[in-house]
Design a protein around this motif. Structure first.
Motif, PDB file in Angstrom:
ATOM      1  N   SER A 252      18.108   0.985  -8.297  1.00  4.72           N
ATOM      2  CA  SER A 252      18.202   1.324  -9.718  1.00  4.72           C
ATOM      3  C   SER A 252      19.340   2.309  -9.948  1.00  4.72           C
ATOM      4  O   SER A 252      19.686   3.094  -9.074  1.00  4.72           O
ATOM      5  CB  SER A 252      16.879   1.905 -10.227  1.00  4.72           C
ATOM      6  N   ILE A 253      19.904   2.219 -11.133  1.00  2.48           N
ATOM      7  CA  ILE A 253      20.998   3.107 -11.528  1.00  2.48           C
ATOM      8  C   ILE A 253      20.661   3.675 -12.891  1.00  2.48           C
ATOM      9  O   ILE A 253      20.241   2.954 -13.780  1.00  2.48           O
ATOM     10  CB  ILE A 253      22.337   2.340 -11.595  1.00  2.48           C
ATOM     11  N   GLY A 254      20.834   4.970 -13.055  1.00  2.31           N
ATOM     12  CA  GLY A 254      20.547   5.617 -14.328  1.00  2.31           C
ATOM     13  C   GLY A 254      20.070   7.034 -14.108  1.00  2.31           C
ATOM     14  O   GLY A 254      20.145   7.566 -13.000  1.00  2.31           O
TER      15      GLY A 254
ATOM     16  N   PRO B  74       0.782  -1.233   0.000  1.00  6.89           N
ATOM     17  CA  PRO B  74       0.000   0.000   0.000  1.00  6.89           C
ATOM     18  C   PRO B  74       0.820   1.292   0.000  1.00  6.89           C
ATOM     19  O   PRO B  74       0.325   2.332  -0.426  1.00  6.89           O
ATOM     20  CB  PRO B  74      -0.822  -0.104   1.281  1.00  6.89           C
ATOM     21  N   ASN B  75       2.051   1.226   0.473  1.00  6.77           N
ATOM     22  CA  ASN B  75       2.876   2.433   0.590  1.00  6.77           C
ATOM     23  C   ASN B  75       4.314   2.122   0.204  1.00  6.77           C
ATOM     24  O   ASN B  75       5.102   1.700   1.041  1.00  6.77           O
ATOM     25  CB  ASN B  75       2.856   2.964   2.029  1.00  6.77           C
ATOM     26  N   VAL B  76       4.631   2.345  -1.058  1.00  6.91           N
ATOM     27  CA  VAL B  76       6.003   2.152  -1.523  1.00  6.91           C
ATOM     28  C   VAL B  76       6.594   3.536  -1.741  1.00  6.91           C
ATOM     29  O   VAL B  76       6.008   4.364  -2.433  1.00  6.91           O
ATOM     30  CB  VAL B  76       6.063   1.338  -2.836  1.00  6.91           C
ATOM     31  N   GLY B  77       7.726   3.780  -1.122  1.00  4.17           N
ATOM     32  CA  GLY B  77       8.430   5.050  -1.303  1.00  4.17           C
ATOM     33  C   GLY B  77       9.599   4.833  -2.246  1.00  4.17           C
ATOM     34  O   GLY B  77      10.325   3.849  -2.134  1.00  4.17           O
ATOM     35  N   LYS B  78       9.757   5.756  -3.181  1.00  2.00           N
ATOM     36  CA  LYS B  78      10.817   5.632  -4.180  1.00  2.00           C
ATOM     37  C   LYS B  78      11.493   6.987  -4.339  1.00  2.00           C
ATOM     38  O   LYS B  78      10.841   8.016  -4.380  1.00  2.00           O
ATOM     39  CB  LYS B  78      10.189   5.205  -5.508  1.00  2.00           C
ATOM     40  N   GLY B  79      12.807   6.951  -4.428  1.00  3.07           N
ATOM     41  CA  GLY B  79      13.531   8.201  -4.624  1.00  3.07           C
ATOM     42  C   GLY B  79      14.912   7.940  -5.172  1.00  3.07           C
ATOM     43  O   GLY B  79      15.433   6.828  -5.099  1.00  3.07           O
ATOM     44  N   GLY B  80      15.472   8.988  -5.766  1.00  2.44           N
ATOM     45  CA  GLY B  80      16.817   8.823  -6.276  1.00  2.44           C
ATOM     46  C   GLY B  80      17.342  10.050  -6.968  1.00  2.44           C
ATOM     47  O   GLY B  80      16.602  10.951  -7.360  1.00  2.44           O
ATOM     48  N   PHE B  81      18.630  10.044  -7.095  1.00  2.00           N
ATOM     49  CA  PHE B  81      19.346  11.050  -7.875  1.00  2.00           C
ATOM     50  C   PHE B  81      20.569  10.324  -8.416  1.00  2.00           C
ATOM     51  O   PHE B  81      21.577  10.185  -7.728  1.00  2.00           O
ATOM     52  CB  PHE B  81      19.738  12.249  -7.010  1.00  2.00           C
ATOM     53  N   GLY B  82      20.454   9.784  -9.634  1.00  2.11           N
ATOM     54  CA  GLY B  82      21.512   8.942 -10.193  1.00  2.11           C
ATOM     55  C   GLY B  82      21.361   7.512  -9.737  1.00  2.11           C
ATOM     56  O   GLY B  82      21.095   6.622 -10.510  1.00  2.11           O
TER      57      GLY B  82
ATOM     58  N   GLY C 232      11.304  11.964  -6.122  1.00  7.48           N
ATOM     59  CA  GLY C 232      10.752  10.971  -5.217  1.00  7.48           C
ATOM     60  C   GLY C 232       9.270  10.819  -5.456  1.00  7.48           C
ATOM     61  O   GLY C 232       8.614  11.729  -5.977  1.00  7.48           O
ATOM     62  N   GLN C 233       8.746   9.669  -5.139  1.00  3.30           N
ATOM     63  CA  GLN C 233       7.323   9.443  -5.298  1.00  3.30           C
ATOM     64  C   GLN C 233       6.860   8.348  -4.354  1.00  3.30           C
ATOM     65  O   GLN C 233       7.666   7.563  -3.835  1.00  3.30           O
ATOM     66  CB  GLN C 233       6.954   9.086  -6.740  1.00  3.30           C
ATOM     67  N   ALA C 234       5.572   8.320  -4.135  1.00  2.00           N
ATOM     68  CA  ALA C 234       4.943   7.268  -3.343  1.00  2.00           C
ATOM     69  C   ALA C 234       3.901   6.606  -4.232  1.00  2.00           C
ATOM     70  O   ALA C 234       3.209   7.284  -5.003  1.00  2.00           O
ATOM     71  CB  ALA C 234       4.285   7.864  -2.104  1.00  2.00           C
ATOM     72  N   TYR C 235       3.824   5.298  -4.147  1.00  2.00           N
ATOM     73  CA  TYR C 235       2.843   4.585  -4.956  1.00  2.00           C
ATOM     74  C   TYR C 235       2.396   3.309  -4.262  1.00  2.00           C
ATOM     75  O   TYR C 235       2.973   2.884  -3.269  1.00  2.00           O
ATOM     76  CB  TYR C 235       3.392   4.289  -6.354  1.00  2.00           C
ATOM     77  N   ARG C 236       1.323   2.726  -4.799  1.00  2.00           N
ATOM     78  CA  ARG C 236       0.828   1.428  -4.352  1.00  2.00           C
ATOM     79  C   ARG C 236       1.189   0.417  -5.423  1.00  2.00           C
ATOM     80  O   ARG C 236       1.282   0.750  -6.597  1.00  2.00           O
ATOM     81  CB  ARG C 236      -0.694   1.450  -4.225  1.00  2.00           C
ATOM     82  N   GLU C 237       1.335  -0.840  -5.020  1.00  2.00           N
ATOM     83  CA  GLU C 237       1.617  -1.892  -5.995  1.00  2.00           C
ATOM     84  C   GLU C 237       0.872  -3.147  -5.594  1.00  2.00           C
ATOM     85  O   GLU C 237       0.787  -3.475  -4.404  1.00  2.00           O
ATOM     86  CB  GLU C 237       3.116  -2.168  -6.057  1.00  2.00           C
ATOM     87  N   VAL C 238       0.310  -3.838  -6.581  1.00  2.00           N
ATOM     88  CA  VAL C 238      -0.304  -5.137  -6.349  1.00  2.00           C
ATOM     89  C   VAL C 238       0.271  -6.113  -7.366  1.00  2.00           C
ATOM     90  O   VAL C 238       0.463  -5.768  -8.535  1.00  2.00           O
ATOM     91  CB  VAL C 238      -1.848  -5.096  -6.412  1.00  2.00           C
ATOM     92  N   ILE C 239       0.596  -7.307  -6.881  1.00  2.00           N
ATOM     93  CA  ILE C 239       1.135  -8.361  -7.731  1.00  2.00           C
ATOM     94  C   ILE C 239       0.179  -9.538  -7.649  1.00  2.00           C
ATOM     95  O   ILE C 239      -0.110 -10.040  -6.552  1.00  2.00           O
ATOM     96  CB  ILE C 239       2.534  -8.813  -7.261  1.00  2.00           C
TER      97      ILE C 239
END
Length: 179
Positions: free
Chosen positions: A98-100, A64-72, A105-112
Motif C-alpha cells: 500500500s502507498i499513502g 491467523p497471523n497477518v503482520g502489517k506495517g508501514g511509513f508512507g 504496525g499491527q497484527a490481525y487475523r483475517e478470514v475470507i
C-alpha cells in the motif's frame, strides 16, 4: 582423489543443511493449521453468528497471523489455511502493498469466505486480488448479521494488537498451494 573428497564433503554439507528445512516446513505448516483453528474459535467467540458462515460457505481461508506495517509505503503478509466444504485442502500466502498516509504496525487475523465453487477456484488459481474498493468487516458481536457476499467473497478481520494510522490505497494478493 582430493576433488572427490571435496565434492563429497560439499554434498554432505548441503544435505545436512537442507534436511532440517523439511522438518521445519512441516512443523511450520502444523503451527499455522493449529493457529488457524484457534483463530476460527476466536472469530466465533467474538461473533457467534459467524459459526453459520463457516458452516454454510462453500469454502474459506483463515489467516491467523497477518503482520502489517508501514511509513508512507506499507505492506502486510501472512500465511493461512484453506478449507473447501469443511475439508482442509491447502495453504495460502497473503501479501499486500500500500502507498499513502500510514504509520505504525499491527497484527490481525483475517478470514475470507467463498460463496461458490467458482469463487473458490478463482482463489485456488491465485487469481483473487482485493483492490481498494473491497473492504473487510471488523469482527464485533453481531457484525456478521447483515454482511453479504461481494463478488463471491466475504472478508472479516480481527485486530490482535498494534496501532496503525492509515489512509492508503493498496490491495491484497493470494497464493494457494495444495497440501
Amino acid at each position: 582423489m582430493k576433488k572427490v573428497n571435496v565434492i563429497w564433503i560439499v554434498l554432505m554439507a548441503c544435505a545436512m543443511t537442507i534436511t532440517p528445512m523439511f522438518g521445519q516446513s512441516r512443523a511450520k505448516k502444523n503451527k499455522i493449521i493449529a493457529d488457524s483453528k484457534m483463530a476460527k474459535v476466536e472469530f466465533i467467540k467474538t461473533d457467534p453468528l459467524m459459526e453459520g458462515l463457516f458452516e454454510k460457505a462453500y469454502g474459506y481461508a483463515v489467516f491467523p497471523n497477518v503482520g502489517k506495517g508501514g511509513f508512507g509505503i506499507g505492506g502486510a503478509a501472512g500465511n493461512g489455511v484453506v478449507y473447501e466444504q469443511s475439508a482442509l485442502v491447502g495453504m495460502a500466502k497473503l501479501s499486500q502493498l500500500s502507498i499513502g498516509f500510514q504509520a505504525g504496525g499491527q497484527a490481525y487475523r483475517e478470514v475470507i469466505f467463498f460463496e461458490s465453487k467458482k469463487d473458490m477456484e478463482r482463489f485456488k488459481d491465485s487469481q483473487l486480488e482485493f483492490a481498494a474498493q473491497v473492504s473487510a468487516v471488523a469482527v464485533t458481536a453481531g457484525a456478521s448479521a447483515n454482511v453479504k457476499y461481494a463478488e463471491g467473497v466475504m472478508v472479516f478481520t480481527m485486530q490482535k494488537g498494534g496501532l496503525m494510522y492509515e489512509a492508503s490505497v493498496g490491495g491484497q494478493q493470494f497464493k494457494f498451494n495444495d497440501l
